[in-house]
Design a protein around this motif. Structure first.
Motif, short mmCIF file in Angstrom:
data_model
loop_
_atom_site.label_atom_id
_atom_site.label_comp_id
_atom_site.label_asym_id
_atom_site.label_seq_id
_atom_site.Cartn_x
_atom_site.Cartn_y
_atom_site.Cartn_z
N GLY A 198 -2.34 13.02 2.16
CA GLY A 198 -2.91 13.33 0.69
C GLY A 198 -4.17 12.19 0.79
O GLY A 198 -5.22 11.08 1.38
N SER A 199 -4.18 12.21 -1.16
CA SER A 199 -5.30 11.84 -1.80
C SER A 199 -5.19 10.53 -2.48
O SER A 199 -4.81 9.40 -2.22
CB SER A 199 -6.59 12.91 -2.23
OG SER A 199 -7.62 11.73 -3.31
N SER A 200 -5.08 10.80 -3.90
CA SER A 200 -4.62 10.62 -4.88
C SER A 200 -3.49 10.16 -5.14
O SER A 200 -3.41 9.43 -6.80
CB SER A 200 -6.15 9.79 -6.08
OG SER A 200 -5.38 10.81 -6.23
N SER A 217 -5.53 8.55 0.78
CA SER A 217 -7.04 7.52 -0.01
C SER A 217 -6.85 6.46 -0.63
O SER A 217 -6.13 5.10 -0.63
CB SER A 217 -7.87 9.29 -0.27
OG SER A 217 -7.86 10.06 0.53
N SER A 218 -6.61 6.74 -1.64
CA SER A 218 -6.90 5.81 -2.92
C SER A 218 -5.49 6.10 -3.81
O SER A 218 -5.07 5.74 -4.50
CB SER A 218 -7.70 5.63 -4.21
OG SER A 218 -7.37 7.31 -4.63
N SER A 236 -8.74 3.19 0.42
CA SER A 236 -7.82 1.52 -0.90
C SER A 236 -6.73 1.87 -1.89
O SER A 236 -6.92 1.13 -2.80
CB SER A 236 -9.29 1.85 -1.77
OG SER A 236 -8.84 3.55 -2.41
N GLY A 237 -5.54 2.47 -0.90
CA GLY A 237 -4.50 2.56 -1.53
C GLY A 237 -3.47 1.60 -0.58
O GLY A 237 -4.18 0.84 -0.73
N ARG A 238 -2.30 2.33 -1.23
CA ARG A 238 -1.46 1.17 -0.44
C ARG A 238 0.01 2.14 -0.14
O ARG A 238 0.23 3.24 -0.47
CB ARG A 238 -1.07 -0.05 -1.63
CG ARG A 238 0.67 -0.97 -1.17
CD ARG A 238 1.17 -1.17 -1.94
NE ARG A 238 1.82 -0.54 -3.46
CZ ARG A 238 2.70 0.35 -3.40
NH1 ARG A 238 3.64 0.07 -2.06
NH2 ARG A 238 3.22 0.85 -4.22
N ILE A 239 0.25 1.84 1.54
CA ILE A 239 1.31 1.98 1.80
C ILE A 239 2.49 0.81 2.23
O ILE A 239 2.15 -0.04 2.68
CB ILE A 239 0.89 2.71 3.82
CG1 ILE A 239 0.01 3.96 3.30
CG2 ILE A 239 1.88 2.86 4.06
CD1 ILE A 239 -0.57 4.85 4.48
N ASN A 240 3.55 1.01 1.70
CA ASN A 240 4.56 0.12 2.12
C ASN A 240 5.34 0.62 2.45
O ASN A 240 6.42 1.53 2.10
CB ASN A 240 5.07 -0.52 0.47
CG ASN A 240 6.08 -1.01 0.57
OD1 ASN A 240 5.57 -2.43 1.12
ND2 ASN A 240 7.30 -1.51 -0.19
N ALA A 241 6.03 0.02 3.60
CA ALA A 241 7.10 -0.03 4.48
C ALA A 241 8.49 -0.22 4.49
O ALA A 241 8.65 -1.45 4.55
CB ALA A 241 7.12 1.86 5.89
#
Length: 315
Positions: A198-200, A217-218, A236-241
């Motif tokens: 995915g992107s934004s 991405s973002s 520049s995004g965020r992944i939270n698990a």
């Protein structure tokens, strides 16, 4: 001067009346220009390109044929037409733009009910697509700027694509791939592996009984109750698990983004090889702004690289 002012007022009134007449003539009532009510036998595959129309397919255990009900309304007839045809074992339905020179308003729908066993290839433009209660070997779904709802669907392969549209996915079974631009994804309950690119956009994934890989991405991605985390990559995004498991394929990469993992897996059950530039990496109570290597004597190693972002793994 008084005569000129009065003349200007007359011209202004005439202009307003003309504009009102123009809009009123364009806003005529929609009329039914096409209706379809057909039944098809021997169909095991359906292809649909619905454009701006809403489309629904609902599987029914009591049905052996496919029932098609469709409606097209417009205030300018001859602009669009719903075309449909049969090929051996296949039903193809398309919204066809017949006359590029005709303008006006058009709306309608394509509703289908049929057997539970059915391969689907559904392409939604700016409309809404809903597919539910169906199973097939190959399942393909795509949306442009519209909304796509896929519920209680199983297949050996499930492929889902969207541009800036929305995806609402519930109770899927089968290995799944999702490609999306700036849209929104909500997925609840998947039995199988999943890969997301995915992107934004905004992503909420909950309840995956399988392996999850994601590249972002973002955008922002929230994961919960994932059996196994594979490769997670973010710019520049965020992944939270949260409440998600580590695996021998867990590999986390971040540029200026952040990856945070709260896992139910035992931290001592894995080795760790994490590298940071100006960012920070941490596993449990151990952290570093450089390299962090932990050898727990495990056959599995969780690796990761971060530039100016953060990677955090904890129970």
């Amino acid at each position: 001067m008084k005569f000129k002012r009065n003349l200007l007022k007359v011209f202004a009134v005439l202009a307003v009346v003309s504009i009102q007449g123009l809009f009123s003539s364009c806003d005529t009532e929609l009329e039914v220009v096409q209706t379809i009510n057909e039944e098809f036998a021997g169909i095991n595959q359906i292809e649909i390109e619905s454009g701006f129309l809403d489309v629904i397919y609902r599987g029914d255990a009591s049905m052996t044929t496919v029932q098609l009900d469709a409606l097209l309304e417009s205030n300018r007839s001859g602009r669009y037409q719903i075309d449909y045809r049969e090929e051996p074992g296949k039903l193809i339905i398309e919204l066809d733009q017949r006359n590029l020179g005709v303008t006006g308003r058009t709306r309608g729908y394509i509703y289908l009910t049929g057997p539970l066993e059915m391969e689907m290839d559904v392409e939604v433009g700016s409309g809404k697509g809903t597919v539910s209660n169906v199973s097939g070997d190959q399942m393909d779904f795509s949306a442009g700027s519209g909304r796509l709802v896929v519920q209680d669907v199983s297949g050996n392969s499930i492929k889902i694509n969207a541009g800036s549209g929305d995806l609402d996915l519930v109770n899927l079974e089968g290995n799944t791939t999702i490609e999306i631009g700036s849209g929104r994804v909500s997925l609840n309950n998947l039995l199988g592996d999943i890969s997301i690119n995915g992107s934004s956009g905004s992503y909420k994934i909950r309840g995956v009984e399988g392996m999850l890989h994601a590249k972002l991405s973002s955008g922002n991605m929230d994961l919960s109750e994932i059996d196994q985390l594979g490769k997670l990559e973010v710019s520049s995004g965020r992944i939270n698990a949260v409440n998600s498991g580590l695996s021998g394929l867990s590999k986390f990469n971040a540029s200026s983004g952040n990856i945070r993992i709260q896992t139910f897996s035992s931290l001592n059950g894995f080795n760790y090889n994490l590298q940071a530039g100006s960012g920070k990496v941490s596993v449990g109570d151990s952290s570093s702004s450089g390299n962090l290597k932990i050898d727990n004597g495990s056959p599995y190693t969780v690796s990761g690289v971060v530039s100016s972002g953060n990677i955090e793994i904890r129970n």
